[in-house]
Design an enzyme around this catalytic site. Structure first.
Site, short mmCIF file in Angstrom:
data_model
loop_
_atom_site.label_atom_id
_atom_site.label_comp_id
_atom_site.label_asym_id
_atom_site.label_seq_id
_atom_site.Cartn_x
_atom_site.Cartn_y
_atom_site.Cartn_z
N CYS A 1 54.68 50.51 25.35
CA CYS A 1 54.77 49.99 26.71
C CYS A 1 56.11 50.31 27.35
O CYS A 1 56.18 50.83 28.46
CB CYS A 1 54.54 48.48 26.71
SG CYS A 1 54.66 47.75 28.35
N CYS B 1 53.47 51.67 29.82
CA CYS B 1 53.37 50.89 31.05
C CYS B 1 54.60 51.00 31.95
O CYS B 1 54.47 51.22 33.17
CB CYS B 1 53.17 49.40 30.73
SG CYS B 1 52.32 49.04 29.22
N LYS C 1 55.44 54.65 33.26
CA LYS C 1 54.29 55.03 34.10
C LYS C 1 54.32 54.32 35.43
O LYS C 1 54.13 54.94 36.49
CB LYS C 1 53.00 54.73 33.32
CG LYS C 1 51.69 55.08 34.03
CD LYS C 1 51.18 53.96 34.89
CE LYS C 1 51.00 52.65 34.19
NZ LYS C 1 49.90 52.59 33.21
N TYR D 1 41.79 55.11 32.16
CA TYR D 1 42.84 54.69 33.08
C TYR D 1 44.05 55.61 33.03
O TYR D 1 44.67 55.89 34.06
CB TYR D 1 43.23 53.23 32.81
CG TYR D 1 43.99 52.97 31.55
CD1 TYR D 1 45.38 52.91 31.55
CD2 TYR D 1 43.33 52.76 30.34
CE1 TYR D 1 46.09 52.67 30.39
CE2 TYR D 1 44.03 52.51 29.18
CZ TYR D 1 45.41 52.47 29.20
OH TYR D 1 46.11 52.23 28.05
N GLU E 1 45.34 57.46 36.36
CA GLU E 1 46.68 57.09 36.84
C GLU E 1 47.55 58.32 37.00
O GLU E 1 48.20 58.50 38.05
CB GLU E 1 47.31 56.09 35.87
CG GLU E 1 46.69 54.71 35.96
CD GLU E 1 47.19 53.74 34.91
OE1 GLU E 1 47.00 52.52 35.08
OE2 GLU E 1 47.77 54.19 33.90
N HIS F 1 46.51 34.32 56.53
CA HIS F 1 46.26 35.38 57.51
C HIS F 1 47.56 35.82 58.19
O HIS F 1 48.42 34.99 58.47
CB HIS F 1 45.28 34.85 58.57
CG HIS F 1 44.89 35.87 59.59
ND1 HIS F 1 44.02 36.88 59.33
CD2 HIS F 1 45.30 36.02 60.89
CE1 HIS F 1 43.88 37.60 60.43
NE2 HIS F 1 44.63 37.11 61.38
N GLU G 1 43.15 37.47 51.81
CA GLU G 1 42.30 36.47 52.44
C GLU G 1 40.82 36.82 52.35
O GLU G 1 39.96 35.95 52.46
CB GLU G 1 42.70 36.26 53.90
CG GLU G 1 42.40 37.43 54.81
CD GLU G 1 42.80 37.15 56.26
OE1 GLU G 1 42.40 36.10 56.78
OE2 GLU G 1 43.52 37.98 56.85
#
Length: 448
Positions: free
Chosen positions: A43, A48, A51, A178, A182, A437, A442
């Site tokens: 990682c 992670c 990346k 993934y 990515e 908002h 939302e």
């Protein structure tokens, strides 16, 4: 005093191993950890963290272009791969130092060398030193899988991609998961010609079909090319240094780099597990029970090496649970239900819970709500790219059993929404929440 050199010996100083070491030491255990590469594991060092920093860098390509529509006079930008690469690697060095400092602060002994298991309670370091421990924890993680085909030695993996000397003008990425998607988004934004080659016919297996179809559509609009049902046959190096990729059923592709992102396998080879009777599954993963204990009572395992859920936060949870249970007197079992995940593609994906197909298969009757919209920023910037939010609800109980999103900041929004799914909240609970908002988030409380 114990007859062992250590109460706990950890093999692998990645996310799970470091957490287990630190917590066990905080409970008073005498702990040592061996790491043959760099402290921090996949990682921090080659996964992670670097990346995600490349993902941030890639986003500037569109942001700088869109800024003109928001009144900013931006000169034509120029990207320098070497600057980003070196800054990312410097940050990795900094984080590695912090991980090492954490272990030192907790008085964990660190051996920066390879360790193998030579007995149920004995390890051997690369220099031949043998040490004993009442318990051994294997946290060696996973390793990129490279299929065996002629010329595979010319391909790189996610281990090497952060160290490229130059930005490839043309890159072929093998895989549909993934990692492949990515890096396809990253290199495409940097200006490379990107082709994803997949031996199957689907990207992002395991994610909701509508969400992955939307990513495919957007990726193709951005200029990323796809070749499906196209297994690799060979890679050859040409006189000019370029590579020719031969595919089954497709025309050859000439590229400057080939990145293989065909999945990861548990890193269990050559560390002595079979010799001491530790059972492995058909993929080479260590079989463990809910307490992370292997078939040998003194040997435990956490993280990707067990091939349960290959996510850093899961490895950390497992390392914490192991240390608290064994050394802290606090029996803890990790709950693997409703673990959120993300794909940091362009745009990113966030997901938690069951897909629509999984829910229909398991529950029978479900309700599905979707919102298909353009983010306000994209409207003003003149981008037609649309976000898609999807909620899957159990018809019988009104409980939200799945949330799936693709769009700007989807993972950031999904993390908070995952709490609601984990807590078992209902569609009525979402509906009763006042919208914030104007925001993209939302849409989750306005689904009709």
């Amino acid at each position: 005093m114990s007859d062992f050199d250590y109460d706990l010996f950890v093999i692998g100083a990645g996310s799970g191993g470091v957490r287990a070491s630190r917590i066990a030491a905080s409970h008073g255990a005498r702990v040592a950890v061996a790491e043959e590469h760099r402290v921090g594991g996949t990682c921090v060092i080659r996964g992670c963290v670097p990346k995600k920093l490349l993902v941030y860098g890639a986003h500037f390509a569109e942001d700088l272009h869109d800024a003109r529509k928001f009144g900013w006079d931006i000169p034509e930008p120029r990207f320098d791969w070497n600057v980003l690469r070196d800054n990312v690697l410097a940050e990795v060095d900094r984080l590695e130092g912090l991980y090492g400092q954490t272990l030192d602060n907790h008085k964990v002994t660190v051996f920066k060398t390879r360790a193998t298991i030579v007995g149920p309670q004995k390890v051997r370091l690369a220099d031949g030193t043998e040490l004993t421990a009442e318990r051994i924890l294997v946290a060696t993680g996973g390793w990129p899988h490279v299929p065996d085909f002629p010329g595979s030695e010319y391909a790189i993996t996610s281990n090497e991609v952060f160290h490229l000397e130059a930005l490839p003008k043309r890159i072929v990425i093998a895989g549909g998961g993934y990692i492949a998607n990515e890096f396809a988004g990253i290199f495409n934004e940097f200006g490379s010609k990107v082709t994803i080659v997949n031996r199957g016919d689907t990207i992002l297996r395991g994610y909701d079909e509508q969400i992955r179809d939307r990513l495919l559509q957007i990726s193709m609009t951005k200029g990323i090319e796809f070749r499906f049902n196209a297994p690799f046959q060979s890679i050859t190096r040409n006189d000019d240094g370029s590579l020719t990729v031969m595919l089954e059923g497709c025309e050859p592709i000439v590229a400057d780099a080939v990145l293989v992102a065909a999945g990861r396998v548990p890193n269990t080879k050559g560390i002595g597990l079979e010799d001491v009777g530790v059972e492995l599954d058909e993929h080479g993963a260590i079989k463990v029970d809910e307490t992370n204990q292997s078939s040998v009572p003194s040997i435990y395992a956490v993280g990707d090496v067990t091939n349960r859920i290959q996510l850093t936060p899961v490895a950390i949870r497992e390392g914490q649970a192991f240390a608290d249970s064994v050394f802290g007197g606090k029996p803890t079992v990790v709950d693997y239900r409703n673990v959120p995940s993300a794909v940091f593609s362009h745009p990113p994906i966030g997901a938690v819970g069951m897909t629509e197909a999984q829910a229909r298969d398991k529950l029978g009757s479900v309700r599905v709500y979707t919102s298909d919209f353009r983010a306000m920023k994209n409207v003003l910037a003149g981008r037609n790219e649309r976000a898609l939010y999807k909620m899957v609800v159990n018809e019988a109980t009104d409980q939200v059993v799945g949330l799936h999103m693709i769009g700007p900041d989807a993972p950031e929004i999904l993390q908070a929404a995952a709490i609601a799914v984990k807590a078992g909240l209902t569609k009525a609970d979402f509906d009763a929440t006042v919208a914030l908002h104007p925001s993209m988030a939302e849409e989750l409380v306005l689904l009709k």
